[in-house]
Design an enzyme around this catalytic site. Structure first.
Site, PDB file in Angstrom:
ATOM      1  N   CYS A 179      50.983  48.869  41.718  1.00 16.78           N
ATOM      2  CA  CYS A 179      50.489  49.408  42.993  1.00 16.78           C
ATOM      3  C   CYS A 179      51.402  50.476  43.599  1.00 16.78           C
ATOM      4  O   CYS A 179      50.984  51.209  44.488  1.00 16.78           O
ATOM      5  CB  CYS A 179      50.290  48.274  43.983  1.00 16.78           C
ATOM      6  SG  CYS A 179      49.311  46.943  43.316  1.00 16.78           S
ATOM      7  N   HIS A 189      50.076  50.890  50.729  1.00 17.00           N
ATOM      8  CA  HIS A 189      49.247  50.330  49.665  1.00 17.00           C
ATOM      9  C   HIS A 189      48.367  49.256  50.299  1.00 17.00           C
ATOM     10  O   HIS A 189      48.829  48.420  51.064  1.00 17.00           O
ATOM     11  CB  HIS A 189      50.111  49.708  48.571  1.00 17.00           C
ATOM     12  CG  HIS A 189      49.305  48.860  47.641  1.00 17.00           C
ATOM     13  ND1 HIS A 189      48.187  49.355  47.003  1.00 17.00           N
ATOM     14  CD2 HIS A 189      49.390  47.550  47.296  1.00 17.00           C
ATOM     15  CE1 HIS A 189      47.647  48.390  46.292  1.00 17.00           C
ATOM     16  NE2 HIS A 189      48.346  47.282  46.457  1.00 17.00           N
ATOM     17  N   ASN A 212      41.644  46.315  46.896  1.00 22.86           N
ATOM     18  CA  ASN A 212      42.939  46.730  46.348  1.00 22.86           C
ATOM     19  C   ASN A 212      42.692  47.468  45.033  1.00 22.86           C
ATOM     20  O   ASN A 212      42.184  46.880  44.081  1.00 22.86           O
ATOM     21  CB  ASN A 212      43.786  45.468  46.133  1.00 22.86           C
ATOM     22  CG  ASN A 212      45.138  45.752  45.496  1.00 22.86           C
ATOM     23  OD1 ASN A 212      45.406  46.864  45.040  1.00 22.86           O
ATOM     24  ND2 ASN A 212      45.988  44.736  45.459  1.00 22.86           N
TER      25      ASN A 212
HETATM   26  O1  UT7 Z   1      48.714  44.661  45.245  1.00 27.62           O
HETATM   27  C1  UT7 Z   1      49.981  44.123  45.433  1.00 27.62           C
HETATM   28  C2  UT7 Z   1      50.097  42.757  44.960  1.00 27.62           C
HETATM   29  N1  UT7 Z   1      49.158  41.817  45.522  1.00 27.62           N
HETATM   30  C3  UT7 Z   1      49.421  41.192  46.665  1.00 27.62           C
HETATM   31  O2  UT7 Z   1      50.382  41.485  47.337  1.00 27.62           O
HETATM   32  C4  UT7 Z   1      48.495  40.075  47.053  1.00 27.62           C
HETATM   33  C5  UT7 Z   1      49.195  39.168  47.997  1.00 27.62           C
HETATM   34  N2  UT7 Z   1      48.487  37.936  48.278  1.00 27.62           N
HETATM   35  C6  UT7 Z   1      47.352  37.835  48.997  1.00 27.62           C
HETATM   36  O3  UT7 Z   1      46.787  38.824  49.411  1.00 27.62           O
HETATM   37  C7  UT7 Z   1      46.847  36.459  49.337  1.00 27.62           C
HETATM   38  O4  UT7 Z   1      47.789  35.508  48.898  1.00 27.62           O
HETATM   39  C8  UT7 Z   1      45.470  36.116  48.731  1.00 27.62           C
HETATM   40  C9  UT7 Z   1      44.371  36.908  49.440  1.00 27.62           C
HETATM   41  C10 UT7 Z   1      45.441  36.433  47.254  1.00 27.62           C
HETATM   42  C11 UT7 Z   1      45.159  34.648  48.922  1.00 27.62           C
HETATM   43  O5  UT7 Z   1      45.221  34.301  50.286  1.00 27.62           O
HETATM   44  P1  UT7 Z   1      46.047  33.040  50.779  1.00 27.62           P
HETATM   45  O6  UT7 Z   1      45.845  32.932  52.213  1.00 27.62           O
HETATM   46  O7  UT7 Z   1      47.457  33.217  50.273  1.00 27.62           O
HETATM   47  O8  UT7 Z   1      45.307  31.863  50.046  1.00 27.62           O
HETATM   48  P2  UT7 Z   1      45.865  30.802  48.993  1.00 27.62           P
HETATM   49  O9  UT7 Z   1      46.051  31.449  47.666  1.00 27.62           O
HETATM   50  O10 UT7 Z   1      47.035  30.089  49.589  1.00 27.62           O
HETATM   51  O11 UT7 Z   1      44.652  29.797  48.910  1.00 27.62           O
HETATM   52  C12 UT7 Z   1      44.213  29.065  50.047  1.00 27.62           C
HETATM   53  C13 UT7 Z   1      42.960  28.299  49.673  1.00 27.62           C
HETATM   54  C14 UT7 Z   1      43.080  27.520  48.367  1.00 27.62           C
HETATM   55  O12 UT7 Z   1      42.345  26.343  48.506  1.00 27.62           O
HETATM   56  P3  UT7 Z   1      43.082  24.962  48.839  1.00 27.62           P
HETATM   57  O13 UT7 Z   1      44.036  24.752  47.700  1.00 27.62           O
HETATM   58  O14 UT7 Z   1      43.767  25.176  50.160  1.00 27.62           O
HETATM   59  O15 UT7 Z   1      41.959  23.983  48.883  1.00 27.62           O
HETATM   60  C15 UT7 Z   1      42.384  28.408  47.372  1.00 27.62           C
HETATM   61  O16 UT7 Z   1      41.866  27.696  46.277  1.00 27.62           O
HETATM   62  O17 UT7 Z   1      41.875  29.234  49.486  1.00 27.62           O
HETATM   63  C16 UT7 Z   1      41.271  28.984  48.211  1.00 27.62           C
HETATM   64  N3  UT7 Z   1      40.742  30.239  47.711  1.00 27.62           N
HETATM   65  C17 UT7 Z   1      39.507  30.687  47.998  1.00 27.62           C
HETATM   66  N4  UT7 Z   1      38.504  30.138  48.719  1.00 27.62           N
HETATM   67  C18 UT7 Z   1      37.367  30.860  48.837  1.00 27.62           C
HETATM   68  C19 UT7 Z   1      41.381  31.156  46.946  1.00 27.62           C
HETATM   69  N5  UT7 Z   1      40.552  32.208  46.722  1.00 27.62           N
HETATM   70  C20 UT7 Z   1      39.376  31.924  47.360  1.00 27.62           C
HETATM   71  C21 UT7 Z   1      38.168  32.625  47.507  1.00 27.62           C
HETATM   72  N6  UT7 Z   1      37.203  32.047  48.251  1.00 27.62           N
HETATM   73  N7  UT7 Z   1      37.946  33.837  46.960  1.00 27.62           N
END
Ligand code: UT7
Length: 328
Positions: free
Chosen positions: A116, A255, A285
């Site tokens: 990125c 980004h 992204n």
């Molecule tokens: O481009 C540069 C590099 N990339 C980044 O910097 C990305 C950085 N990270 C993020 O943007 C975020 O961490 C994400 C958007 C990827 C995820 O958001 P989060 O708030 O960190 O969610 P999480 O991964 O902690 O997941 C929370 C919950 C989980 O469920 P449980 O375990 O709490 O029951 C996931 O399974 O959300 C669930 N989950 C979803 N639910 C509905 C994960 N993806 C989805 C989804 N829809 N698409």
């Protein structure tokens, strides 16, 4: 002693594939909701390339616009850098394919793999070649077809990414231009975001395909923490030598990884949120293409005026990061 040439961005262009994939479309593909995607990421929709549309095709369209914007022809370009983690193929480089498709002279052309942060790194490299007088005009392109390496059954990643390309022509300017560059990387955290197979470590095989190892793997929560700190620190490192305070920055072109990351970066920098340019809602992204398209869009929308101080600020897999201050 020879005087260093001032270098600026003298043309911009962008290309988005026609097909739009909305959050409602994704609700039908994986166990997700529009509400989850919007509140956790800020993304509403993203563009997806046609199966027959490669990264170089998108790069060429963006480059043509940037050349026209700069009032230059393909033969005026002395250097081509394409930042991408989704090249058309391992080799030849996408930059070589772009050189040929655009009808450029046999000028140096190479890809950089910086995820990125690729567009920011590309601008920094081109700046060196032009400011030292080696070349006059460089084409820097951030182009990605992330849909080709996305696991469309993994809701944790497939809702995030989009395809597109952004291009900048760099050349000598009389005043302002690129005034500060800061780049960095931390290879110890490479496993937080990677594409495991297809390289020399794990060549393509039936098993790598079955195990879905040709798709992006991401530890989102861990990356999130690093992204906020690293982007805020990089901004500080790039502005410090100029004695700039947050209030002196007219617009940050970050980004576009996640709306929540960008709002947290703004808070950490002491910047009002309206100084952070956002288009993640429309495009998701797009890795190296994100900041390139964001810069082109911001200029098109009149958000950047002559004399403004602009901060490009990126973070990505590697880990890599970079921040550049430009006086427009
Ligand atoms: O481009 C540069 C590099 N990339 C980044 O910097 C990305 C950085 N990270 C993020 O943007 C975020 O961490 C994400 C958007 C990827 C995820 O958001 P989060 O708030 O960190 O969610 P999480 O991964 O902690 O997941 C929370 C919950 C989980 O469920 P449980 O375990 O709490 O029951 C996931 O399974 O959300 C669930 N989950 C979803 N639910 C509905 C994960 N993806 C989805 C989804 N829809 N698409």
């Amino acid at each position: 002693m020879c005087q260093e040439t001032k270098v600026g961005i003298i043309g911009l262009g962008s290309y988005l594939p026609k097909r739009v994939l909305t959050n409602q479309d994704l609700e039908k593909m994986v166990d997700t909701t529009d509400e989850w995607i919007v509140t956790r990421t800020g993304i509403h929709e993203r563009h997806i390339a046609r199966p027959d549309e490669a990264t170089s095709d998108m790069a060429v369209e963006a480059a043509k616009q940037a050349l026209a914007d700069a009032g230059l022809k393909a033969e005026d370009i002395d250097l081509i850098i394409v930042a991408t983690i989704t090249p058309d193929m391992f080799f030849p480089s996408t930059a070589c394919l772009v050189q040929h498709k655009l009808g450029c002279r046999h000028v140096p052309a190479f890809d950089i793999s910086v995820a990125c942060s690729g567009f920011v790194y590309g601008i920094a490299i081109a700046n060196q070649f032009i400011s030292s007088g080696v070349y006059r005009h460089a084409l820097v392109i951030g182009a990605e077809k992330l849909s080709s390496v996305t696991d469309w059954s993994d809701r944790g990643t497939c809702v995030l990414f989009g395809d597109g390309a952004g291009a900048a022509v760099l050349g000598p300017v009389n005043s302002g231009g690129i005034v500060s560059v800061y780049l960095g990387a931390d290879g110890s955290k490479g496993d937080l975001l990677n594409l495991p197979a297809g390289g020399s470590k794990l060549p393509a095989s039936k098993k790598t395909v079955e195990d879905k190892l040709h798709f992006i793997k991401m530890n989102g929560a861990e990356l999130f923490k690093h992204a906020v700190k690293i982007m805020a620190d990089a901004a500080l490192e790039a502005t410090k030598p100029l004695n700039l305070k947050a209030k002196d920055i007219d617009l940050v072109i970050p980004h576009q990884a996640n709306l929540r990351i960008l709002m947290a970066v703004a808070k950490r920098m002491g910047l009002s949120e309206d100084k952070i340019y956002l288009n993640i809602d429309k495009y998701g992204n797009m890795s190296a293409a994100s900041s390139a398209i964001a810069l082109a869009d911001a200029v098109k929308e009149g958000r950047i005026k002559k004399g403004n101080k602009i901060l490009l600020d990126a973070f990505g897999g590697g880990l890599t990061w970079g921040a550049i201050v430009i006086e427009w």
